[in-house]
Design an enzyme around this catalytic site. Sequence first.
Site, PDB file in Angstrom:
ATOM      1  N   GLN A 126       0.831  -1.198   0.000  1.00  0.00           N
ATOM      2  CA  GLN A 126       0.000   0.000   0.000  1.00  0.00           C
ATOM      3  C   GLN A 126       0.871   1.256   0.000  1.00  0.00           C
ATOM      4  O   GLN A 126       2.079   1.194   0.225  1.00  0.00           O
ATOM      5  CB  GLN A 126      -0.891   0.010   1.253  1.00  0.00           C
TER       6      GLN A 126
ATOM      7  N   ASP B 182       0.174  -0.277  14.003  1.00  0.00           N
ATOM      8  CA  ASP B 182       0.595   0.898  14.777  1.00  0.00           C
ATOM      9  C   ASP B 182       0.734   0.587  16.257  1.00  0.00           C
ATOM     10  O   ASP B 182       1.354   1.350  16.996  1.00  0.00           O
ATOM     11  CB  ASP B 182      -0.380   2.056  14.573  1.00  0.00           C
TER      12      ASP B 182
ATOM     13  N   GLY C 213      -3.015 -11.974   7.976  1.00  0.00           N
ATOM     14  CA  GLY C 213      -3.922 -12.315   9.065  1.00  0.00           C
ATOM     15  C   GLY C 213      -4.957 -13.343   8.662  1.00  0.00           C
ATOM     16  O   GLY C 213      -5.363 -14.187   9.476  1.00  0.00           O
TER      17      GLY C 213
ATOM     18  N   ASP D 275      -8.351  -5.126  13.470  1.00  0.00           N
ATOM     19  CA  ASP D 275      -8.027  -3.698  13.355  1.00  0.00           C
ATOM     20  C   ASP D 275      -7.520  -3.460  11.939  1.00  0.00           C
ATOM     21  O   ASP D 275      -6.329  -3.366  11.687  1.00  0.00           O
ATOM     22  CB  ASP D 275      -6.976  -3.322  14.397  1.00  0.00           C
TER      23      ASP D 275
ATOM     24  N   GLU E 276     -10.052   0.242   5.768  1.00  0.00           N
ATOM     25  CA  GLU E 276     -11.314   0.037   5.061  1.00  0.00           C
ATOM     26  C   GLU E 276     -11.117  -1.060   4.009  1.00  0.00           C
ATOM     27  O   GLU E 276      -9.984  -1.410   3.678  1.00  0.00           O
ATOM     28  CB  GLU E 276     -11.775   1.352   4.428  1.00  0.00           C
TER      29      GLU E 276
ATOM     30  N   PRO F 128      -5.102  -4.784   0.693  1.00  0.00           N
ATOM     31  CA  PRO F 128      -4.912  -6.036   1.423  1.00  0.00           C
ATOM     32  C   PRO F 128      -6.002  -6.331   2.442  1.00  0.00           C
ATOM     33  O   PRO F 128      -6.072  -7.439   2.958  1.00  0.00           O
ATOM     34  CB  PRO F 128      -3.556  -5.823   2.112  1.00  0.00           C
TER      35      PRO F 128
END
Length: 275
Positions: free
Chosen positions: A31, A86, A138, A155, A158, A162
Amino acid sequence: MELWYTEKQTDNFGITAKITQTFVTEKTEFQDLAMIDTAEFGRMLVLDGMVMTTIRDEFVYHEMVAHPALFTHPNPEMVLVVGGGDGGVIREVLKHPKVKKAVLVEIDGKVIEYSKKYLPEIAGELDNPRVEVIVNDGYMHIHDHKATYDVIMVDSTEPVGPAVELFTKGFYQGIYDALREDGIFVAQTDNPWFKADLIQTVNRDVKEIFPIVRVYTANIPTYPSGLWTFTMGSKKYDPLQVDESAIPEIESKYYTPRLHKAAFVLPKFVEDLVK
């Protein structure tokens, strides 16, 4: 000359913030990533042109992903966070002493790397000995870990890039299978102003898999519309049956024991979406 960042949240609407410094702009394997400093919200992580978190309001999202589920489950020893590179959700998870291990699975290692460097207030617990950080998909981690976790938290960004697979019925079924017999999962499910169809679809899919499904909201000013939804699926425990007087006070800025049930009281138009 002034420099402004604008997130185009729909074809006809966006939000904008004055930039004071640009730390990173990079196209990672997965990304477009930017780490910037803004005059109003402080340092900000942007992925694919969307605000992921800011220093000023990050606590709302991270607390509301973590605490409603962890205070609903009576013994959340094993916790998985999918995405969340994060580190904010992990930070909140570790405030619960019953959690023996928290696993973070983030597909993009660059998010972790730059968050540690530029968002230490958020990412500061990623090196905690109770945390295992895995840079991987994940979706596949869920598939490979049956009946492993007490609580799973999604988490994600949008549903673009990915994260698309993280909003599918197959993923929710995989989560069900990866949870223990009394497990709970929670996912961010976007906003009801611009993404009503998404909320309806997720709610329908999760209801076909989990016996208890609840939607709750929080106010996050840098997210589209400011009104954000979360969807909880539970095999056994209902967050509305929790005795709020038994919820211990924790270090927080948004979540409180009184807010635990109040967050599940939906505005009428949101309630109508998930009936």
